[in-house]
Write a protein that holds these residues in place. Sequence first.
Motif, mmCIF file in Angstrom:
data_model
loop_
_atom_site.group_PDB
_atom_site.id
_atom_site.type_symbol
_atom_site.label_atom_id
_atom_site.label_comp_id
_atom_site.label_asym_id
_atom_site.label_seq_id
_atom_site.Cartn_x
_atom_site.Cartn_y
_atom_site.Cartn_z
ATOM 1 N N VAL A 101 -64.559 -6.599 36.271
ATOM 2 C CA VAL A 101 -65.186 -5.402 35.709
ATOM 3 C C VAL A 101 -64.117 -4.392 35.307
ATOM 4 C CG1 VAL A 101 -66.688 -3.435 36.204
ATOM 5 C CG2 VAL A 101 -67.333 -5.726 36.991
ATOM 6 N N TRP A 102 -63.146 -4.171 36.203
ATOM 7 C CA TRP A 102 -62.077 -3.223 35.899
ATOM 8 C C TRP A 102 -61.169 -3.727 34.789
ATOM 9 C CZ3 TRP A 102 -61.046 1.729 37.185
ATOM 10 C CH2 TRP A 102 -61.836 2.300 38.174
ATOM 11 N N ALA A 103 -61.047 -5.049 34.655
ATOM 12 C CA ALA A 103 -60.248 -5.596 33.552
ATOM 13 C C ALA A 103 -60.850 -5.180 32.218
ATOM 14 C CB ALA A 103 -60.179 -7.120 33.659
ATOM 15 N N TYR A 104 -62.174 -5.145 32.142
ATOM 16 C CA TYR A 104 -62.827 -4.665 30.920
ATOM 17 C C TYR A 104 -62.568 -3.172 30.723
ATOM 18 C CZ TYR A 104 -66.495 -2.618 28.078
ATOM 19 O OH TYR A 104 -67.162 -1.868 27.161
ATOM 20 N N ILE A 105 -62.615 -2.408 31.818
ATOM 21 C CA ILE A 105 -62.385 -0.961 31.716
ATOM 22 C C ILE A 105 -60.978 -0.677 31.198
ATOM 23 C CG2 ILE A 105 -62.183 1.183 33.047
ATOM 24 C CD1 ILE A 105 -64.365 0.109 34.893
ATOM 25 N N PHE A 106 -59.985 -1.451 31.669
ATOM 26 C CA PHE A 106 -58.594 -1.218 31.287
ATOM 27 C C PHE A 106 -58.209 -1.904 29.979
ATOM 28 C CE2 PHE A 106 -57.919 -0.560 35.999
ATOM 29 C CZ PHE A 106 -57.650 0.792 35.876
ATOM 30 N N ASP A 107 -59.106 -2.694 29.410
ATOM 31 C CA ASP A 107 -58.812 -3.378 28.153
ATOM 32 C C ASP A 107 -58.571 -2.353 27.035
ATOM 33 O OD1 ASP A 107 -60.159 -4.891 25.506
ATOM 34 O OD2 ASP A 107 -58.883 -6.152 26.757
ATOM 35 N N TYR A 108 -57.839 -2.784 26.000
ATOM 36 C CA TYR A 108 -57.525 -1.827 24.927
ATOM 37 C C TYR A 108 -58.794 -1.292 24.262
ATOM 38 C CZ TYR A 108 -55.289 0.385 20.971
ATOM 39 O OH TYR A 108 -54.861 1.317 20.046
ATOM 40 N N ILE A 139 -53.795 -2.212 39.386
ATOM 41 C CA ILE A 139 -54.166 -2.925 40.611
ATOM 42 C C ILE A 139 -54.336 -1.947 41.762
ATOM 43 C CG2 ILE A 139 -53.409 -4.658 42.288
ATOM 44 C CD1 ILE A 139 -51.889 -6.004 39.967
ATOM 45 N N LEU A 140 -53.441 -0.973 41.850
ATOM 46 C CA LEU A 140 -53.527 0.036 42.903
ATOM 47 C C LEU A 140 -54.836 0.815 42.800
ATOM 48 C CD1 LEU A 140 -52.224 1.615 45.245
ATOM 49 C CD2 LEU A 140 -51.172 3.100 43.532
ATOM 50 N N ILE A 141 -55.241 1.179 41.594
ATOM 51 C CA ILE A 141 -56.478 1.928 41.400
ATOM 52 C C ILE A 141 -57.679 1.135 41.913
ATOM 53 C CG2 ILE A 141 -58.077 2.777 39.628
ATOM 54 C CD1 ILE A 141 -55.604 3.621 38.007
ATOM 55 N N VAL A 211 -55.101 -9.049 41.787
ATOM 56 C CA VAL A 211 -54.000 -9.388 40.874
ATOM 57 C C VAL A 211 -54.426 -10.487 39.906
ATOM 58 C CG1 VAL A 211 -51.623 -10.209 40.723
ATOM 59 C CG2 VAL A 211 -52.302 -8.732 42.616
ATOM 60 N N ILE A 212 -55.057 -11.519 40.423
ATOM 61 C CA ILE A 212 -55.493 -12.630 39.585
ATOM 62 C C ILE A 212 -56.531 -12.163 38.571
ATOM 63 C CG2 ILE A 212 -56.686 -14.850 39.579
ATOM 64 C CD1 ILE A 212 -53.818 -14.971 40.605
ATOM 65 N N GLY A 213 -57.464 -11.314 38.999
ATOM 66 C CA GLY A 213 -58.529 -10.864 38.121
ATOM 67 C C GLY A 213 -58.066 -9.890 37.055
ATOM 68 N N LEU A 214 -57.063 -9.072 37.366
ATOM 69 C CA LEU A 214 -56.617 -8.045 36.418
ATOM 70 C C LEU A 214 -55.463 -8.492 35.527
ATOM 71 C CD1 LEU A 214 -56.772 -4.833 38.638
ATOM 72 C CD2 LEU A 214 -58.025 -5.197 36.518
ATOM 73 N N THR A 215 -54.437 -9.036 36.121
ATOM 74 C CA THR A 215 -53.215 -9.325 35.353
ATOM 75 C C THR A 215 -52.752 -10.769 35.452
ATOM 76 O OG1 THR A 215 -51.740 -8.766 37.194
ATOM 77 C CG2 THR A 215 -52.453 -6.953 35.762
ATOM 78 N N GLY A 216 -53.240 -11.512 36.434
ATOM 79 C CA GLY A 216 -52.762 -12.876 36.627
ATOM 80 C C GLY A 216 -51.318 -12.945 37.077
ATOM 81 N N GLY A 217 -50.791 -11.828 37.565
ATOM 82 C CA GLY A 217 -49.391 -11.777 37.979
ATOM 83 C C GLY A 217 -48.464 -11.271 36.894
#
Length: 272
Positions: A101-108, A139-141, A211-217
């Motif tokens: 969900v946050w990955a969508y929020i942080f997407d461009y 990730i911290l957020i 980490v895996i869900g947001l950036t994959g490392g």
Amino acid sequence: MTLLRYVAVAIGAYYAFTSWDGVSVDATWVGLANFKQIFSDDVARKALWNTLILASLGVLLSNVIGLLLALALNRLLKTRHLLRSMFFAPFAITPLAVSYVWAYIFDYDGLLNRVLGWVGLSGWRHVWTADPHWAIWTILIVLVWQLSGLCLIIYLSGLQGIPDEVLEASELDGAGHFARFRHVLLPMLNPAVTIAVALPTIMTLRVFDQVIGLTGGGPAEATETLATQVYRQSFANGNYGYGAAIALVLTVLIAVVALLQIFVLRRRGDTE
């Protein structure tokens, strides 16, 4: 069950001193070579540094936010039960689902950049999770957003165990809000502080799903942590011996930090 856990840890610790691909029957004993590689490998050192940053800031911020929310919601508000459930809900949801969900929020083209555009800050729009300088903070957020709800519940339990007579007596003695918090509430909350610090510490030190869900490392391994390195080295690269060594370092780090925190916080509580 407990015996099986100790046996598994012992077997993993043995493989940490070997070179093993996970397929061969025999593992080659290499002594401390894997551990030397950890501290000489730039990616492993970066993973250790990222783990410590996320753990230290994550625990600090989630405790501060959780305590402030607990103080605000420890009142006879009509909506207090609803608000408590809302703030605790992020912790109850699967971390990987929350991260997506946050990955969508942080997407461009995601919610955050859209809001910045709506308020006239289009120049601040950013590819947050793809920038090596910003990705770790996303990730911290997410960690703080999830763990604040846990700390809220812990502190609320502690506050509700404090007798009203104690607070009323301090108020009659002329103690201000800060004085009451510093000399009355905080010492009596010491058991809650111990739990609210120890549990998030363990969770943030072994952070993986976020980490895996947001950036994959990524990007460029900028957000690798010790937990993701254990997975990557063991299952992606087939270097089980090296992965076991990183896992052993992570296990020792968690045990030392958690026990040290408990010792310091309990000792502080005994002296107050």
